[in-house]
Each structure stands twice: as C-alpha cells, then as structure tokens.
Scaffold this motif. Structure first.
Motif, PDB file in Angstrom:
ATOM      1  N   HIS A   4       0.801   5.519   0.313  1.00 36.81           N
ATOM      2  CA  HIS A   4       0.162   6.823   0.475  1.00 36.81           C
ATOM      3  C   HIS A   4       0.592   7.728  -0.663  1.00 36.81           C
ATOM      4  O   HIS A   4       1.751   7.686  -1.088  1.00 36.81           O
ATOM      5  CB  HIS A   4       0.617   7.477   1.787  1.00 36.81           C
ATOM      6  CG  HIS A   4       0.041   6.826   3.001  1.00 36.81           C
ATOM      7  ND1 HIS A   4      -1.305   6.843   3.294  1.00 36.81           N
ATOM      8  CD2 HIS A   4       0.632   6.153   4.017  1.00 36.81           C
ATOM      9  CE1 HIS A   4      -1.514   6.200   4.428  1.00 36.81           C
ATOM     10  NE2 HIS A   4      -0.359   5.760   4.899  1.00 36.81           N
ATOM     11  N   PHE A  29       0.835  -1.206   0.000  1.00 29.61           N
ATOM     12  CA  PHE A  29       0.000   0.000   0.000  1.00 29.61           C
ATOM     13  C   PHE A  29       0.868   1.253   0.000  1.00 29.61           C
ATOM     14  O   PHE A  29       1.856   1.343   0.722  1.00 29.61           O
ATOM     15  CB  PHE A  29      -0.918   0.032   1.230  1.00 29.61           C
ATOM     16  CG  PHE A  29      -1.727   1.288   1.284  1.00 29.61           C
ATOM     17  CD1 PHE A  29      -2.909   1.393   0.543  1.00 29.61           C
ATOM     18  CD2 PHE A  29      -1.287   2.384   2.014  1.00 29.61           C
ATOM     19  CE1 PHE A  29      -3.634   2.568   0.564  1.00 29.61           C
ATOM     20  CE2 PHE A  29      -2.018   3.563   2.034  1.00 29.61           C
ATOM     21  CZ  PHE A  29      -3.194   3.656   1.311  1.00 29.61           C
ATOM     22  N   GLN A  54      -3.245  16.131  -1.736  1.00 35.73           N
ATOM     23  CA  GLN A  54      -3.520  15.966  -0.312  1.00 35.73           C
ATOM     24  C   GLN A  54      -2.243  15.696   0.474  1.00 35.73           C
ATOM     25  O   GLN A  54      -1.796  14.559   0.575  1.00 35.73           O
ATOM     26  CB  GLN A  54      -4.524  14.837  -0.111  1.00 35.73           C
ATOM     27  CG  GLN A  54      -4.974  14.664   1.326  1.00 35.73           C
ATOM     28  CD  GLN A  54      -6.156  13.717   1.429  1.00 35.73           C
ATOM     29  OE1 GLN A  54      -7.288  14.100   1.244  1.00 35.73           O
ATOM     30  NE2 GLN A  54      -5.868  12.461   1.726  1.00 35.73           N
ATOM     31  N   HIS A  55      -1.663  16.757   1.020  1.00 32.90           N
ATOM     32  CA  HIS A  55      -0.487  16.587   1.868  1.00 32.90           C
ATOM     33  C   HIS A  55      -0.909  16.067   3.240  1.00 32.90           C
ATOM     34  O   HIS A  55      -2.097  15.901   3.498  1.00 32.90           O
ATOM     35  CB  HIS A  55       0.256  17.925   1.994  1.00 32.90           C
ATOM     36  CG  HIS A  55       1.088  18.230   0.795  1.00 32.90           C
ATOM     37  ND1 HIS A  55       2.345  17.728   0.612  1.00 32.90           N
ATOM     38  CD2 HIS A  55       0.829  18.969  -0.312  1.00 32.90           C
ATOM     39  CE1 HIS A  55       2.837  18.139  -0.535  1.00 32.90           C
ATOM     40  NE2 HIS A  55       1.930  18.899  -1.131  1.00 32.90           N
ATOM     41  N   THR A  56       0.068  15.813   4.094  1.00 31.13           N
ATOM     42  CA  THR A  56      -0.269  15.463   5.476  1.00 31.13           C
ATOM     43  C   THR A  56      -0.476  16.756   6.271  1.00 31.13           C
ATOM     44  O   THR A  56      -0.134  17.847   5.811  1.00 31.13           O
ATOM     45  CB  THR A  56       0.853  14.652   6.160  1.00 31.13           C
ATOM     46  OG1 THR A  56       1.961  15.529   6.399  1.00 31.13           O
ATOM     47  CG2 THR A  56       1.312  13.491   5.288  1.00 31.13           C
TER      48      THR A  56
END
Lengths: 252, 311, 252, 311
Positions: free
Chosen positions: A220, A218, A228-230
């Motif tokens: 991110h 998986f 979409q940043h953190t």
C-alpha cells in the motif's frame, strides 16, 4: 526543488514520529502490564521529542513563519507525509507492538544513515534520535519474540498482526524524485538501500518469534506522497488538532 | 505483649521497621490497605490526565503530560513493590481493586473536561497529594518512607507544571480564563475532600498516628492546603468558589467552607461522575491484556527451561 | 431572566436531540440487522431535524447573530445543555436501544406537554416532533421487550444496560430556576410532572421485558445546567465540530 | 431444449421472467451473483459515506447524508428480497460476502478523506451507478427490474445532491476548491473502473446480454459516463486528471485514458486501500450482532407459541 525537497523530506521524518507517537500515546493507562504502560509512554515521549526537532527544522526550512506546532496542529490530511503504517489504529497490544517493531527496524537503519547526512542539522538530530531508536528496537523485538513464541493464542495474534501489517511495510522503501534529488546530494540515504538491513532484522526476529513472514509483496502507498492516506488519519486529526482549531488565537 | 511494646518503642524513637522485622498484624494490614490504595491511585490517576494526551494543544505540552503520566505509572510501581514487601502480590492487589475490595483516591472519579483541568489537576490535586505525602517520607515503615522520598521529588515538579499551565491560561484569552475559572470551580471542593473527613469521624486515625503511618490530622493538612492555595488563586486572578473564604488573623489561617460530605460518601459508594468508567477501563485493560501476560510468562518459562537444559 | 431562560430551555431541548442524534448516527452501516440500520438512521434523521428547529429558534431568541449551525458546531462543552445520558457512548446495541427507550419515554411525555405550550413556536415544533417521538417510543420499547425477553444472553445484556443507565435517568426530572420561571408561564411543563407518565411507561415495558428496575435513586447530574458533563462529550465534539473549526470561513 | 428455447423467446419478445417460472440454472446463478453483488454494494457502500456522518459540517448536510445512507440500506433490502426470490436467503448471501465468495463493487474499497469526497461520491460514483442501473430497469427478471425502478429514482436524486456539494465546494474558499480537485483526482479512475474491463475480457458478458440481465457493453457505458461527466467537471471549474482527455468530433464523444487495470485487479484480489477494513467492519457488525438476532428470534418464537396456546 531545493528547499521544497528538503521541506518535504523533513515532513516525512517528523510526521512519522508525530503520528506514531500519537498512536502509542493512546495506550496511556490501558496497557496489559504496568511496565508496558511505562515503556509505551516512554516511546511516545521520545517520538514526540523527535517530532519537535524534525518539524522545527522543517518550519525553518519552509521559511513561511510557521512553527513546528503549526505544522502539527494546522494541516489537513493531504499535507501529511507519514507512511500509512503509522496511522493504522492500535487494534490490540500485539498489533501495536508488531507495528512498532516493523517501524523501529526501519527507523533504526534510517537514522543510522541520516547521522552521516551531508546536512549537519539532519545529522545532529539523527545522531540523537538513533540512540532512542536503538532502545525502541531492542524492546519491541523482545516483545514480538516473547509473544510470538509464547502461547498458541499469543502466537496466533502476532501472526495475524504481521499479516495485517505486511502490506504496509513496502512504503518505507519507496522513493520518488524528492528522495532521488536529496540522496544524490548525500542528504538522505536512498530508501531502497535500507531494505537489506531491515529485512535482516525482521528475518532474525521473526525466526526467533516462530512467525512466518508473508510472501506477498503487494505494498500500500500514498502516505509519504500525501496522495491518499487511510481514513484513520482524518479521525486522528480531529482529536489531535481540535483544541488549536477551536481556539486559534490562544497560546498554551 | 513484649514484641508489641518493643515495636512501638522503636517507632517512638524514630526507628524504621523493615520487611523482615516483627510487626503487629494490624500494622501490616493497615499498611497494605494504605500503600495499596496509594498505588492504585497512581494507576487510576493516569486516566483523567490520559484523557487529554491525545488532545494536548502543543507538542511541548503533550511531551510534558506524557512524562507526567509516565511518572505516575512509575510511582505506582514503587508503591506496589513497597506493598509486596508486606506479603501481598501485585496481582492480588489488582484483583482486590477490580472487585471493589480496595479503593483509590476519590478525586480521580471526577472528569477532566477542558485543557485547564490539566493545570488544575497539577496545581490542586498534586498540591493536595504532596501535603499528604511530604510527612509520609518520615513514616515508620522503611520501604514506604523511601518510596515516598522519590515520589515527593517528582510530585512537586508536577505541581509546578500544573501551576504553569494555570498561569498561561490566566494570562491568555478570555476563553482560556473562563476555562481556568471553570476548572477551579469544579475541582476546589473535591480537592478539599482529598484529606478525608474530620478525624473525629475517622476509624483508623488514632492507631495510625501512633504507628506513624499517618503523620498529621486530616483537618490540619486541609487547613495547610487552603492556606497555601488561596494566595495562589489570588495571584492567578481566580476566584475560589467559596463565599465564606477569608483570612482569619486570630488563627493565622483562612476560614473556609467544608465540602459537601454527602457527595464525598456518594463518590465513595461508587456514585461519583466517573467511578463506573474508571474501574471498567482498568478491568478491561486487565482482561484484554491477559493473553499478553500469559504469552510473556510462557516465553520466559521456555527460556528458563532451555537454559537449564543447556547447563 | 426572560429571554435567557427561554434560550437555555431551547438549548436543553436542541442539545438533547443533537447529541443523541449524533450517537445514533454512529451506528451507520454497523447494526446487527439491516432493518435496524435503516431504523437507526431514521431515528437519527428525525432527531437532527428536530435539532434544526430547536436550535434555530434558540438562535433567534438569543439574537446574537448566531445560526443553529453555529450553536451546534462552535460551542465548547460547558455551553452544552443536554442531559448526561444522551452523551454516553453507544457501547453495544442493547445499551444503545435501552438508552433510546429511556429517552423516548421521557421525550414523548415532554413533547406532548410542550405541544400545549403558551409559546406558539414551541407548541408548533413539539406538535410536529411528538409524532416522530411516538414512533421512536413504539420501536425502542418493542426492541427492549424482545431482547429482554429473548435469550438468557440478551436478557443479561439488557439488564446490564438498564443498571448502567439508571443513574442517568433522574436528571430528566430535575429542575432549577429557569424551569420554574418558564413552567409558571406555561411555556414548559414542570420537569417533575413528567415523571409519573415516564415511570408508568417504563414499568409496563420492563415488566414485559422481564427486566428488574433498579431500586437505587441516585441521579447523576450536571448536563442540563452545563456544570459538569461527562468526558465523553468533549470527544464527541472533536468529531462533530472539526470541519467547522478547521475551516471557519467556509460555507458548506 | 424446448424449455430453454421458450425461455429465450419470451425474453427476446420483451417478456418478464417471474420467480415461479422455469429458468435455466445459469440464468438463476448469474442473477444471484449479480443481484447479490449489487445488494452487498449498497450495504458496504454505506461505510465510506458513514465515515463522514459524524463530521458533517452543518445540520442540513448531516441530515441529507443520513437520508442518503438510509436509502442505500433500503436499496440493499429491495435487492436482497429480489435475490431471495431465486432461492437463496439473505443470511446465506451475508455468509458468502464474509467468506469472500461474493463481491461488492470495488469502488467502496477507496477511502473518503475529505468532505469533498461526499460530493464526489454522489457525483461520480452514483453517476456511474446510474449509468449501469437505468438500463437494468428493463432487465428480464421481473423482481430485479422492479427493484431497479425504485432504486433509480432515488439514485438520481443522490447524484444531484452530490453535484450540489461539489458546486458549493467549487464556489467556496481556496481550501474548498483544493478539496474538490483532490477528490476528483482520487476518484476519477476508480469511477471509470466501475464499468468493468472491456467486454472482450469479460467472461459473462455475451450470455448475460442474451438473457437481458446485462443491457449494454462496459465500454459503451464508460464512454457515456465520460461524455456526461467531462462537461460537468468543466462547469465546476475542475480538471479531470487525464491529460489525454479531449473531445473527438468524429466519434461524437470524448477520447480518454484507460484506468490502470492492474490496480483494478489488485483491488479485486483484496489489495485495495480499504478492502480489509470494509469487510472486517461488516464481519464485526455481524458477529457482534449475533446475540441481538438470536434474542429477537427467541422472543418471536415465544410469542408465536403463546398465541398458539391461546387459540
């Protein structure tokens, strides 16, 4: 596309070094050993130097009368194009060095390919940067091996760091239309083509470090597209950009 | 004592003492104290400037500041090595620092509150440090003198960078000028304190001068610093926060006010604005890093063992 | 002096509640017990509400067309007038609650006196705020007592917190020409006059909490004059002010 | 089973089940799971909004946000109390959360990246939550139904506050409009996921409906949410990131695209953007707070003992 694709690509290169350089610089005066303090400052310094070149070129390509500093200091989160991994907080020294290693192994392969770019400016910058990246990779691999192979405590901490970071490595090899267009022109390598060299480096190093590579694939993503940043990036920007934001008419 | 006499004569003749040479206990102890304190100052001195690395206003300023802080860590390394030649380990010195048995320069117990402080630290603090350090290139202990040669070269570079930041600020916006003046206001007297109280009140001075591990009196250096700095402040268009400061033709130097020595002794006792935090930061770094040092040592031992087994 | 003295005094009142409110709000979602999460949010909310009143009045008195939000969001460190204690980082829950108690005991006495101010606006604001401060003091005293008297571990942590914070308490009772001028007019109490009530509260509470009050009377200062804040305030401002600094022409 | 029949008849007749009443094991277990998950969602739900409390743009916005987050903690409290009436303690539920045996709403595994997200969370996330919760005021379990009555009142207030933030953003500068659109782009599909997959694929649905601890089908609520939200988006001048969205006269509702259910199951498995961090934040808070809870308990015990001794 044309110029915008090149601009986006240069942001991806420069934002990676900018944000990782910032994170590494947060260690200043707080490393576990004096020699590490020096080495971390040196790494941060190299990365900021590379940022000046990438974002400097990006600003030229954009042609909107912005400087490298403007790009660094006056964009909001959504306009950043770094991968998510480099904006992760430092956590402990093990996490910092594991992140550095996973990035260095990629960065080294990437810069090696970029040194053969059909864009002469990119080739020139990469040729300079790849020397630094070689040194960074030697060093971070050595640290990961030492701590992975060290004590049971250090081994566990490094395994935890690897597990935490693993889902953030896949984004390095993602690609989109921008990459495809520039790869077709020989400006950049196809990101997927870097995975083999990276995997080889990682496997060798982790074997020496007695660490297990996670099996889950998986990944991110959302950083290099800006989608979409953190949450961490926004907090990092409050520090990095405050002075420029607070005194917009000043020169430093 | 003939040893002691020969030792002193060698120093008087401008000779260097090397690690394996005979030396009086007091000489060794004083040097360990002095070099160790100097090394600790480089390390703790990273923190007030490190405080602004993540907020540096441009990429170039960030790079310059990183390079400077890296140099300081390097100076620390040279100095710990010099001290180690006297029979103490780096870890023992860290332990003494963390337990408060060894000091670092009190100037680093003051906070850095605006970007102008990065200029003022370079201009004033490094400036004062150089005043102290340049003569120490001729100190009697060889390893210390040689470390000082390398350090002085870089420090004067740092001082120019600091002055350059001040120039930019003083030629900048009103807010920047205000920042620069505010930094000078806060750092002037603490900088004067860096030379220590008048030698009349100093315990170690006389013997240290004879041993050439101290080369000038505190007051002498302080005067020199003021004489150098006052015209620079004027050039920058800044006002030194001392109404009594003025040129004295007769003595060929400036008259100036003494710093508040009560504040100096307060800071020395641990009551400076940042003492508690600076030391805590270093202790936390050391404690949090224990597993890293242990891991590295364990790995090195395994590698050595494998090498022996292979031979 | 006149208006400027009043302005400075209102900043001192409003900056204390602003900065402490900010610190307390940092706990959101992270308190040791759910009930404490609620109580801390409530305290922060009260303090921010008081800030709106104090800084709102300050802005009026200044008459420079600035709003309470402008004062909160657009000043740099040197223009803040809060005492150093409230800008200290939270550290652990014990430190946070000890700081809150030491402040509440002072704040309660101060607001009680301000409710009798000759300046009717100040009297009105203080009369409202003192009710909240009474509740805060009850709560923080209770927590300090429980944790001081609790286990050996909690006792040690609270003693450490008290020792750390003690040198920051003296600044609450410092005064300067501004205070003297306004105290003479009955606008504010002489800060020194609050020490007796504060000391009584602290002694009673610490006795119940089985904690030793430090004997050293050294006091850090520089916050309420703005001469020299701690390094923590600047970092706090980067967060608090970033959005307003980044988007100066926006309304929220 | 006559007990079970009587139980079901009571529910069918619209009666309430109270803690001391007989109830089937499955009813109890399902309720604990559902109420516990709801309680955990309130607690974990503090974090994405808490992320902006220290960066709120004005004092008023900060106060409103603080009040909202405080309400959420309060909701958590009501719900934990309701669950406790079923024979589980709050600490047991926390433990189950920390060990991954209990869940919280997946929506809180998405990050809040700009101030507009504070608007979008209120507008969309609270909006979707209310859709779920309003019918639960009529749920068969008394303590749960009563908790829902209190919660719904506050939630609809929160939703209006969220919409108000969106209004301000959409009537603001270009950057603010961009922020608002960006927030909608990121949060639209995750909000649709809040109703869960189609009931065809849901294990618990049929029995839960019969027990009246679930009042409507997931698809039904999702349709209702889209029908309510689409005109609001239009009013705000925002574009819902779904090109297929359009009014369908025949069904009297909007047609719209399904969210990516693979993403939903990824997030459920722990691979959402923030799963790891949200859970770690809660675990760290719990572990760091252990000494506080221990201290408070010890003090309370001493007080009780003293009271007993005095009697």
């Amino acid at each position: 596309m044309g110029n915008d694709a090149l601009f986006q690509t240069l942001l991806r290169l420069g934002d990676n070094t900018l944000i990782l350089g910032h994170r590494v610089s947060e260690w200043c005066g707080k490393a576990p050993v004096l020699e590490e303090d020096i080495a971390l400052a040196n790494t941060a310094l190299d990365l900021i130097g590379q940022t000046q070149m990438w974002l400097g070129y990006a600003a030229e390509v954009e042609g909107a009368n912005r400087s490298a500093d403007d790009l660094a200091m006056l964009r909001d989160v959504w306009d950043f194009r770094n991968i998510l991994m480099v904006e992760r907080p430092n956590l402990d020294f093990g996490h910092t060095m594991m992140r550095q290693f996973l990035f260095d192994a990629y960065h080294h392969a990437l810069l090696g390919a970029l040194a053969r770019s059909t864009d002469p400016r990119i080739a020139e910058i990469a040729a300079k940067a790849v020397k630094e990246a070689t040194y960074h990779l030697d060093r971070s691999a050595e640290t990961v091996i030492a701590l992975g192979d060290g004590t049971p405590v250090s081994h566990d901490k490094m395994q935890t760091a690897l597990n935490l970071l693993w889902p953030y490595t896949g984004e390095m090899f993602e690609s989109d239309d921008t990459d495809a267009a520039l790869a077709a022109q020989g400006v950049i390598p196809d990101p997927a083509s870097l995975r083999e060299a990276w995997t080889a480096t990682v496997q060798t190093t982790m074997a020496e470090a007695t660490l297990d590579i996670p099996e889950d694939s998986f990944a991110h993503k959302g950083g290099r597209t800006g989608k979409q940043h953190t949450e961490h990036l926004g907090h990092l920007l409050t520090q990095m950009q405050w002075l420029q934001r607070a005194y917009p008419d000043a020169r430093w | 004592d003939p040893d002691e006499r020969a030792f002193q004569e060698r120093i008087n003749a401008g000779g260097k003492i090397e690690p394996k040479d005979w030396m009086p206990d007091g000489y060794r102890k004083n040097l360990i104290r002095q070099i160790g304190q100097h090394a600790h100052s480089e390390i703790v001195g990273q923190l007030p400037e490190g405080n602004w690395i993540t907020r540096a206003p441009t990429l170039e300023r960030k790079a310059i500041l990183l390079a400077k802080v890296q140099d300081e860590a390097g100076h620390g390394l040279y100095l710990y090595c010099a001290a180690e030649t006297l029979g103490i380990t780096r870890d023992e010195m860290f332990e003494a620092l963390h337990e408060g048995r060894m000091k670092y320069s009190s100037i680093f117990n003051y906070p850095t509150l605006t970007w102008a402080d990065m200029g003022a630290v370079g201009w004033l603090v490094d400036g004062a440090a150089i005043m102290n350090q340049v003569p120490l290139q001729r100190t009697s202990y060889g390893p210390y003198a040689r470390a000082m040669v390398r350090i002085c070269k870089e420090e004067s570079f740092h001082q120019r960078q600091g002055f350059d930041i001040m120039m930019k600020m003083c030629n900048g916006t009103d807010a920047q000028k205000k920042m620069a003046q505010d930094a000078l206001n806060r750092m002037w007297f603490p900088s004067l304190m860096m030379f220590g109280p008048s030698d009349e009140n100093s315990v170690h001075s006389e013997q240290s001068m004879a041993w050439k591990i101290k080369m000038n009196s505190n007051d002498e250096l302080r005067q020199k610093f003021v004489d150098q700095t006052a015209p620079q402040a004027e050039y920058l268009g800044l006002t030194i926060p001392d109404e009594t400061l003025k040129w004295n033709d007769k003595k060929g130097g400036y008259d100036f006010a003494e710093p508040d020595w009560n504040e100096f002794f307060d800071v020395l006792k641990g009551n400076g604005p940042c003492n508690q935090e600076r030391l805590q930061t270093r202790k936390t770094a050391w404690e949090d890093g224990a597993w890293v040092r242990d891991g590295m040592l364990a790995h090195a031992a395994k590698k050595r063992a494998m090498k022996v087994a292979a031979e």
